[in-house]
Design a protein around this motif. Structure first.
Motif, PDB file in Angstrom:
ATOM      1  N   SER A   1      -3.377  11.915  -6.272  1.00 33.08           N
ATOM      2  CA  SER A   1      -4.169  12.433  -5.145  1.00 33.08           C
ATOM      3  C   SER A   1      -5.666  12.223  -5.326  1.00 33.08           C
ATOM      4  O   SER A   1      -6.478  12.916  -4.717  1.00 33.08           O
ATOM      5  CB  SER A   1      -3.897  13.935  -4.933  1.00 33.08           C
ATOM      6  OG  SER A   1      -2.544  14.157  -4.650  1.00 33.08           O
TER       7      SER A   1
ATOM      8  N   TYR B   1      -1.050   3.996  -2.117  1.00 33.42           N
ATOM      9  CA  TYR B   1      -1.947   4.919  -1.423  1.00 33.42           C
ATOM     10  C   TYR B   1      -1.111   5.901  -0.615  1.00 33.42           C
ATOM     11  O   TYR B   1      -0.093   5.530  -0.031  1.00 33.42           O
ATOM     12  CB  TYR B   1      -2.885   4.173  -0.463  1.00 33.42           C
ATOM     13  CG  TYR B   1      -3.777   3.158  -1.107  1.00 33.42           C
ATOM     14  CD1 TYR B   1      -4.507   3.461  -2.255  1.00 33.42           C
ATOM     15  CD2 TYR B   1      -3.915   1.885  -0.561  1.00 33.42           C
ATOM     16  CE1 TYR B   1      -5.337   2.524  -2.843  1.00 33.42           C
ATOM     17  CE2 TYR B   1      -4.742   0.939  -1.142  1.00 33.42           C
ATOM     18  CZ  TYR B   1      -5.449   1.266  -2.284  1.00 33.42           C
ATOM     19  OH  TYR B   1      -6.271   0.334  -2.859  1.00 33.42           O
ATOM     20  N   SER B   2      -1.566   7.155  -0.544  1.00 34.82           N
ATOM     21  CA  SER B   2      -0.881   8.119   0.303  1.00 34.82           C
ATOM     22  C   SER B   2      -1.504   8.193   1.691  1.00 34.82           C
ATOM     23  O   SER B   2      -0.825   8.516   2.661  1.00 34.82           O
ATOM     24  CB  SER B   2      -0.883   9.512  -0.354  1.00 34.82           C
ATOM     25  OG  SER B   2      -2.180   9.884  -0.733  1.00 34.82           O
ATOM     26  N   LYS B   3      -2.813   7.866   1.800  1.00 38.49           N
ATOM     27  CA  LYS B   3      -3.467   7.813   3.112  1.00 38.49           C
ATOM     28  C   LYS B   3      -4.802   7.096   2.993  1.00 38.49           C
ATOM     29  O   LYS B   3      -5.357   6.951   1.898  1.00 38.49           O
ATOM     30  CB  LYS B   3      -3.667   9.214   3.691  1.00 38.49           C
ATOM     31  CG  LYS B   3      -4.444  10.172   2.809  1.00 38.49           C
ATOM     32  CD  LYS B   3      -4.498  11.560   3.456  1.00 38.49           C
ATOM     33  CE  LYS B   3      -5.094  12.600   2.518  1.00 38.49           C
ATOM     34  NZ  LYS B   3      -5.140  13.952   3.134  1.00 38.49           N
TER      35      LYS B   3
ATOM     36  N   GLU C   1      -6.620   7.666  -0.756  1.00 37.47           N
ATOM     37  CA  GLU C   1      -6.081   8.627  -1.713  1.00 37.47           C
ATOM     38  C   GLU C   1      -4.926   7.965  -2.446  1.00 37.47           C
ATOM     39  O   GLU C   1      -4.021   7.416  -1.832  1.00 37.47           O
ATOM     40  CB  GLU C   1      -5.593   9.878  -0.980  1.00 37.47           C
ATOM     41  CG  GLU C   1      -5.012  10.942  -1.895  1.00 37.47           C
ATOM     42  CD  GLU C   1      -4.503  12.142  -1.107  1.00 37.47           C
ATOM     43  OE1 GLU C   1      -5.290  13.064  -0.850  1.00 37.47           O
ATOM     44  OE2 GLU C   1      -3.309  12.120  -0.715  1.00 37.47           O
ATOM     45  N   TYR C   2      -4.960   8.021  -3.783  1.00 40.38           N
ATOM     46  CA  TYR C   2      -3.878   7.455  -4.578  1.00 40.38           C
ATOM     47  C   TYR C   2      -2.700   8.426  -4.609  1.00 40.38           C
ATOM     48  O   TYR C   2      -2.873   9.618  -4.831  1.00 40.38           O
ATOM     49  CB  TYR C   2      -4.349   7.186  -6.006  1.00 40.38           C
ATOM     50  CG  TYR C   2      -5.185   5.936  -6.166  1.00 40.38           C
ATOM     51  CD1 TYR C   2      -5.815   5.348  -5.082  1.00 40.38           C
ATOM     52  CD2 TYR C   2      -5.353   5.348  -7.418  1.00 40.38           C
ATOM     53  CE1 TYR C   2      -6.584   4.213  -5.229  1.00 40.38           C
ATOM     54  CE2 TYR C   2      -6.129   4.206  -7.575  1.00 40.38           C
ATOM     55  CZ  TYR C   2      -6.741   3.647  -6.471  1.00 40.38           C
ATOM     56  OH  TYR C   2      -7.502   2.508  -6.614  1.00 40.38           O
ATOM     57  N   GLU C   3      -1.517   7.886  -4.377  1.00 45.44           N
ATOM     58  CA  GLU C   3      -0.337   8.739  -4.291  1.00 45.44           C
ATOM     59  C   GLU C   3      -0.009   9.384  -5.637  1.00 45.44           C
ATOM     60  O   GLU C   3       0.423  10.539  -5.693  1.00 45.44           O
ATOM     61  CB  GLU C   3       0.856   7.919  -3.803  1.00 45.44           C
ATOM     62  CG  GLU C   3       2.092   8.754  -3.537  1.00 45.44           C
ATOM     63  CD  GLU C   3       3.129   8.013  -2.727  1.00 45.44           C
ATOM     64  OE1 GLU C   3       4.249   7.838  -3.247  1.00 45.44           O
ATOM     65  OE2 GLU C   3       2.831   7.626  -1.584  1.00 45.44           O
ATOM     66  N   LYS C   4      -0.231   8.681  -6.732  1.00 47.52           N
ATOM     67  CA  LYS C   4       0.206   9.188  -8.039  1.00 47.52           C
ATOM     68  C   LYS C   4      -0.549  10.430  -8.497  1.00 47.52           C
ATOM     69  O   LYS C   4       0.007  11.265  -9.208  1.00 47.52           O
ATOM     70  CB  LYS C   4       0.082   8.098  -9.100  1.00 47.52           C
ATOM     71  CG  LYS C   4      -1.339   7.658  -9.385  1.00 47.52           C
ATOM     72  CD  LYS C   4      -1.375   6.617 -10.490  1.00 47.52           C
ATOM     73  CE  LYS C   4      -2.807   6.192 -10.796  1.00 47.52           C
ATOM     74  NZ  LYS C   4      -2.860   5.187 -11.896  1.00 47.52           N
TER      75      LYS C   4
ATOM     76  N   GLU D   1       0.811  -1.216   0.000  1.00 48.67           N
ATOM     77  CA  GLU D   1       0.000   0.000   0.000  1.00 48.67           C
ATOM     78  C   GLU D   1       0.849   1.273   0.000  1.00 48.67           C
ATOM     79  O   GLU D   1       0.480   2.267  -0.630  1.00 48.67           O
ATOM     80  CB  GLU D   1      -0.960   0.006   1.191  1.00 48.67           C
ATOM     81  CG  GLU D   1      -2.036  -1.044   1.083  1.00 48.67           C
ATOM     82  CD  GLU D   1      -2.919  -1.099   2.313  1.00 48.67           C
ATOM     83  OE1 GLU D   1      -3.972  -1.732   2.217  1.00 48.67           O
ATOM     84  OE2 GLU D   1      -2.554  -0.527   3.353  1.00 48.67           O
ATOM     85  N   VAL D   2       1.953   1.257   0.716  1.00 49.17           N
ATOM     86  CA  VAL D   2       2.836   2.417   0.732  1.00 49.17           C
ATOM     87  C   VAL D   2       3.424   2.597  -0.663  1.00 49.17           C
ATOM     88  O   VAL D   2       3.967   1.664  -1.247  1.00 49.17           O
ATOM     89  CB  VAL D   2       3.949   2.256   1.780  1.00 49.17           C
ATOM     90  CG1 VAL D   2       4.961   3.391   1.656  1.00 49.17           C
ATOM     91  CG2 VAL D   2       3.350   2.230   3.190  1.00 49.17           C
ATOM     92  N   GLY D   3       3.297   3.780  -1.210  1.00 42.00           N
ATOM     93  CA  GLY D   3       3.729   4.040  -2.570  1.00 42.00           C
ATOM     94  C   GLY D   3       2.591   3.938  -3.572  1.00 42.00           C
ATOM     95  O   GLY D   3       2.679   4.440  -4.690  1.00 42.00           O
TER      96      GLY D   3
END
Length: 226
Positions: free
Chosen positions: A82, A54-56, A77-80, A50-52
């Motif tokens: 938001s 999802y951001s949260k 929230e998707y990290e790539k 999940e890390v990388g």
């Protein structure tokens, strides 16, 4: 949206929720709503995948006294990019209109944690879990196709012209969003005699259900700006 991508997304969302329920950080009671309390949990991300990605992640649910209602709204929230994605989880059948009401009750808190303008998708359980929805969809489906199974492309086109689409687009108006696409993985037509196996309800409680319903691995709704 390709079926294989949707399967990966749905599995990721469900896995995220199941593991985050075990790894959730401190619980915050945030707001009273009539006779219920809205509770928020910040979920710890699983470092393995999940890390990388999802951001949260946060979970929102309602309690009555010490009892938790059978509905969890898991937001990630998707990290790539938001983008915000809401995953609706529950074990028991519930009216679809009530689910939308519960999401609305939680929006003021979701907006605190996420950029609501990046609202990009919704994931619900299969239509069979929502009596009002499955009755309407089954009626419309049989009027259009009888009891014949259709392709995924035709299913998407059908859903975009259905009462469901009107209902969801009305719900999405305050967010300046609309539905772009639907996906029901492993789509099939399910006969009423099999409903109790899916819903874990006695046959006596299935009298209001239609004879045939759309079934699958959940209802994925992709959103786009109006």
């Amino acid at each position: 949206m390709k079926p294989s991508f949707c399967i990966l997304l749905i599995v990721a969302l469900i896995s995220c929720t199941q593991e985050n329920k075990e790894k959730s950080e401190n619980v915050n009671i945030t707001k009273e709503i009539r006779d219920t309390t809205l509770v928020k949990k910040k979920n710890a991300l699983n470092t393995s995948y999940e890390v990388g990605f999802y951001s949260k992640s946060f979970s929102y649910y309602l309690t009555v006294g010490k009892d938790t209602l059978d509905l969890i709204i898991n937001a990630v929230e998707y990290e790539k990019d938001s983008s915000l994605h809401l995953n609706i989880l529950h074990e028991k059948p519930i009216l679809f209109r009530n689910v939308l009401d519960k999401i609305n009750e939680c929006i003021s808190l979701i907006e605190v944690d996420f950029n609501i303008t990046k609202f990009s998708s919704l994931y619900f359980r299969s239509p069979i879990y929502y009596l009002d929805l499955t009755k309407e969809l089954s009626k419309e489906y049989e009027q259009s196709f009888g009891k014949n199974r259709i392709s995924y492309q035709k299913l998407d086109e059908f859903l975009l012209e259905s009462a469901l689409n009107t209902q969801l687009n009305n719900f999405l108006k305050p967010f300046d969003k609309k539905v772009k696409r639907y996906s029901i993985e492993k789509f099939q037509l399910l006969d009423k005699k099999s409903f109790s196996e899916y819903l874990q309800l006695p046959v006596s409680e299935l009298s209001d259900y239609p004879e045939l319903t759309i079934e699958g691995m959940g209802l994925f709704v992709q959103l786009v700006d109006k």
